[in-house]
Design an enzyme around this catalytic site. Structure first.
Site, PDB file in Angstrom:
ATOM      1  N   LYS A 156       0.721   9.632   6.385  1.00  0.00           N
ATOM      2  CA  LYS A 156      -0.326  10.114   5.473  1.00  0.00           C
ATOM      3  C   LYS A 156      -0.072  11.515   4.902  1.00  0.00           C
ATOM      4  CE  LYS A 156      -2.788   7.605   4.484  1.00  0.00           C
ATOM      5  NZ  LYS A 156      -2.364   6.524   3.546  1.00  0.00           N
ATOM      6  N   GLY A 173       2.357  11.902   2.501  1.00  0.00           N
ATOM      7  CA  GLY A 173       2.968  11.728   1.179  1.00  0.00           C
ATOM      8  C   GLY A 173       4.343  11.078   1.256  1.00  0.00           C
ATOM      9  N   ARG A 200       5.240   7.927   0.973  1.00  0.00           N
ATOM     10  CA  ARG A 200       5.488   6.924  -0.072  1.00  0.00           C
ATOM     11  C   ARG A 200       5.777   7.600  -1.413  1.00  0.00           C
ATOM     12  NH1 ARG A 200       7.806   2.473  -0.437  1.00  0.00           N
ATOM     13  NH2 ARG A 200       6.741   1.853   1.478  1.00  0.00           N
ATOM     14  N   SER A 252      -7.244  11.677   6.310  1.00  0.00           N
ATOM     15  CA  SER A 252      -6.567  10.588   5.599  1.00  0.00           C
ATOM     16  C   SER A 252      -6.147   9.464   6.564  1.00  0.00           C
ATOM     17  CB  SER A 252      -5.338  11.145   4.884  1.00  0.00           C
ATOM     18  OG  SER A 252      -4.638  10.136   4.241  1.00  0.00           O
ATOM     19  N   TYR A 263       0.259  12.741  -9.688  1.00  0.00           N
ATOM     20  CA  TYR A 263       1.431  12.546 -10.539  1.00  0.00           C
ATOM     21  C   TYR A 263       1.963  11.126 -10.379  1.00  0.00           C
ATOM     22  CZ  TYR A 263       1.943  17.315 -12.129  1.00  0.00           C
ATOM     23  OH  TYR A 263       1.743  18.507 -12.757  1.00  0.00           O
ATOM     24  N   LYS A 307      -3.044   4.762  -1.857  1.00  0.00           N
ATOM     25  CA  LYS A 307      -2.521   6.131  -1.789  1.00  0.00           C
ATOM     26  C   LYS A 307      -3.339   6.988  -2.752  1.00  0.00           C
ATOM     27  CE  LYS A 307       0.907   4.612   0.705  1.00  0.00           C
ATOM     28  NZ  LYS A 307       1.070   4.930   2.124  1.00  0.00           N
ATOM     29  N   GLY A 308      -3.845   8.089  -2.230  1.00  0.00           N
ATOM     30  CA  GLY A 308      -4.650   8.974  -3.066  1.00  0.00           C
ATOM     31  C   GLY A 308      -6.111   8.546  -3.112  1.00  0.00           C
ATOM     32  N   ARG A 309      -6.611   8.051  -1.991  1.00  0.00           N
ATOM     33  CA  ARG A 309      -8.031   7.666  -1.932  1.00  0.00           C
ATOM     34  C   ARG A 309      -8.888   8.927  -1.946  1.00  0.00           C
ATOM     35  NH1 ARG A 309      -6.191   4.305   2.959  1.00  0.00           N
ATOM     36  NH2 ARG A 309      -6.117   2.178   2.189  1.00  0.00           N
ATOM     37  N   SER A 310     -10.117   8.809  -2.474  1.00  0.00           N
ATOM     38  CA  SER A 310     -10.971   9.995  -2.361  1.00  0.00           C
ATOM     39  C   SER A 310     -11.548  10.048  -0.950  1.00  0.00           C
ATOM     40  CB  SER A 310     -12.052  10.013  -3.441  1.00  0.00           C
ATOM     41  OG  SER A 310     -12.613   8.750  -3.536  1.00  0.00           O
TER      42      SER A 310
HETATM   43  P1  A3P Z   1      -4.697  10.222   0.629  1.00  0.00           P
HETATM   44  O1  A3P Z   1      -4.772   8.772   0.296  1.00  0.00           O
HETATM   45  O2  A3P Z   1      -5.429  10.608   1.840  1.00  0.00           O
HETATM   46  O3  A3P Z   1      -5.038  11.117  -0.518  1.00  0.00           O
HETATM   47  P2  A3P Z   1       1.639   8.284   2.877  1.00  0.00           P
HETATM   48  O4  A3P Z   1       2.367   7.693   1.739  1.00  0.00           O
HETATM   49  O5  A3P Z   1       2.541   9.025   3.824  1.00  0.00           O
HETATM   50  O6  A3P Z   1       0.751   7.296   3.552  1.00  0.00           O
HETATM   51  O7  A3P Z   1       0.692   9.417   2.305  1.00  0.00           O
HETATM   52  C1  A3P Z   1      -0.420   9.125   1.507  1.00  0.00           C
HETATM   53  C2  A3P Z   1      -0.838  10.402   0.829  1.00  0.00           C
HETATM   54  O8  A3P Z   1       0.113  10.761  -0.165  1.00  0.00           O
HETATM   55  C3  A3P Z   1      -2.129  10.282   0.061  1.00  0.00           C
HETATM   56  O9  A3P Z   1      -3.163  10.551   0.962  1.00  0.00           O
HETATM   57  C4  A3P Z   1      -1.992  11.313  -1.044  1.00  0.00           C
HETATM   58  O10 A3P Z   1      -2.764  12.467  -0.841  1.00  0.00           O
HETATM   59  C5  A3P Z   1      -0.520  11.716  -0.983  1.00  0.00           C
HETATM   60  N1  A3P Z   1       0.162  11.679  -2.274  1.00  0.00           N
HETATM   61  C6  A3P Z   1       1.110  12.558  -2.649  1.00  0.00           C
HETATM   62  N2  A3P Z   1       1.528  12.297  -3.880  1.00  0.00           N
HETATM   63  C7  A3P Z   1       0.842  11.227  -4.309  1.00  0.00           C
HETATM   64  C8  A3P Z   1       0.858  10.493  -5.525  1.00  0.00           C
HETATM   65  N3  A3P Z   1       1.679  10.826  -6.509  1.00  0.00           N
HETATM   66  N4  A3P Z   1       0.012   9.439  -5.662  1.00  0.00           N
HETATM   67  C9  A3P Z   1      -0.822   9.119  -4.622  1.00  0.00           C
HETATM   68  N5  A3P Z   1      -0.861   9.773  -3.456  1.00  0.00           N
HETATM   69  C10 A3P Z   1      -0.042  10.825  -3.281  1.00  0.00           C
END
Ligand code: A3P
Length: 355
Positions: free
Chosen positions: A99, A101, A103, A190, A292, A308-311
């Site tokens: 969590k 980043g 991915r 997260s 981005y 990814k990027g949930r509020s």
């Molecule tokens: P949240 O969903 O809590 O915001 P991982 O891939 O290790 O599971 O990490 C997920 C996190 O990557 C997301 O956490 C988000 O904050 C972050 N992140 C970084 N860059 C991102 C992007 N371009 N799009 C979506 N999430 C991103």
């Protein structure tokens, strides 16, 4: 028109007998058995010319492929085994943190022409069953790559599993390691949010974060709560540093990767010894997503999936403060271990960004 002709209709060789080019007149034939009917429209010379043009076109396409053009990018060969490509054990692994980043980092690196990435989280070193399958199995999970490309795999559980660094070392003591870290408070939230979504999928009841993270008897943070534990970066880092020197582990700032990914990706390219082939203009901010996205060969903007990027939910301020207190010492230890500071313990900076 009188006589029999062989014609090319809808990609197939067909024969027309006595007359107009009427579709009903057309019947399928094999060219090799009918060379005698080609006397008027398909002389051997014409056939040879066609064949020659076909071969030249094919050679042209192959040459184009090898020289990295957009028609036939090297990444298209992930599932196709062509000459010079083979599956290779990873030269680099993204070990976590979950969590933080991972991915996003892998998705950005995938754009680099000298990088091939595994399609999914392989969990080779942390899953005993997979590990027992051996290196041959692990290699088969990797994409096809050219000799000058690096193979990268990411499994965020590697960072926290105590047996993993030793296993990685046994496979390749010079492997390059990428670790991405993020403000531990945000990472913990997260992490729990992710578990909530998984629980919802399984029809389980979901409790508020505050209820889960606090010990109901003392009202203090439950230090053994898994999402909290996974944010003790110093504990895991110490274990990795038993096997690998610090200069073999590059640490990506996950908060910076969210705010402005280009400089972080640039540093990773340098660490991997690669040319800087992902330009700043490839990173496109998507206002709807709030993150981005990246330009790829096939997409103007490739954004990460909805998971990814949930509020994040609103968390009570006292709970945030308690978490910060718990992480403070761990963070300081981590900064010392990696010889690098992050803003998490910096009150002014933290208050500026509202954390
Ligand atoms: P949240 O969903 O809590 O915001 P991982 O891939 O290790 O599971 O990490 C997920 C996190 O990557 C997301 O956490 C988000 O904050 C972050 N992140 C970084 N860059 C991102 C992007 N371009 N799009 C979506 N999430 C991103």
């Amino acid at each position: 028109m009188k006589g029999t002709f062989v014609v090319w209709v809808e990609g197939k060789v067909k024969e027309v007998t006595n007359g107009r080019m009427n579709y009903q007149d057309v019947k399928y034939t094999q060219l090799s058995n009918k060379t005698e009917v080609c006397s008027r429209c398909c002389t051997p010379r014409k056939l040879f010319t066609c064949f020659f043009i076909l071969i030249v076109t094919l050679i042209g396409l192959l040459v184009t492929c090898y020289s990295h053009t957009s028609i036939c990018n090297k990444h298209d060969y992930q599932k196709v085994h062509i000459r010079l490509t083979k599956r290779r054990l990873p030269h680099c692994i993204i070990i976590g943190a979950r969590k933080a980043g991972t991915r996003a980092l892998l998705t950005y690196l995938k754009v680099h022409p000298d990088i091939q990435t595994a399609q999914y989280e392989v969990h080779f070193f942390d899953n005993q069953e997979n590990y027992d399958f051996g290196y041959g199995w692990y290699r088969k999970q990797m994409p096809y790559s050219f000799p000058d490309q690096l193979t990268i795999e990411k499994s965020p559980a590697y960072f926290t599993e105590s047996s993993v660094p030793g296993r990685v070392y046994s496979m390749n003591s010079t492997i390059k390691i990428l670790l991405i870290v993020r403000d531990p408070v945000q990472r913990t939230i997260s992490d729990q949010l992710q578990l909530n979504f998984k629980g919802l999928d399984m029809g389980l009841e979901v409790k508020p974060f505050e209820e889960l993270v606090l010990n109901p008897k003392t009202g203090n943070i439950d230090m053994n709560f898994k999402p909290v534990q996974r944010s003790y970066y110093d504990v895991y880092m110490k274990n990795w540093l038993k096997y690998f020197p610090l200069n073999q582990i590059h640490i990506v700032d996950g908060d910076q990767l969210i705010a402005d990914p280009y400089p972080e990706v640039y540093k990773v390219e340098s660490f991997l010894g690669l040319r800087h082939a992902i330009p700043q203009s490839d990173f496109v901010y998507n206002a709807t997503k709030g993150f981005y996205c990246i330009k790829t060969d096939t997409a103007y903007q490739k954004c990460l999936s909805g998971s990814k990027g949930r509020s994040h939910p609103h968390i009570q301020k006292e709970v945030i403060e308690k978490l910060k207190d718990v992480f403070w010492k761990h963070n300081e230890n981590f900064f010392e271990l990696v010889n690098q500071r992050f803003f998490w313990n910096n009150k002014t900076m933290a208050s500026k960004i509202g954390k």
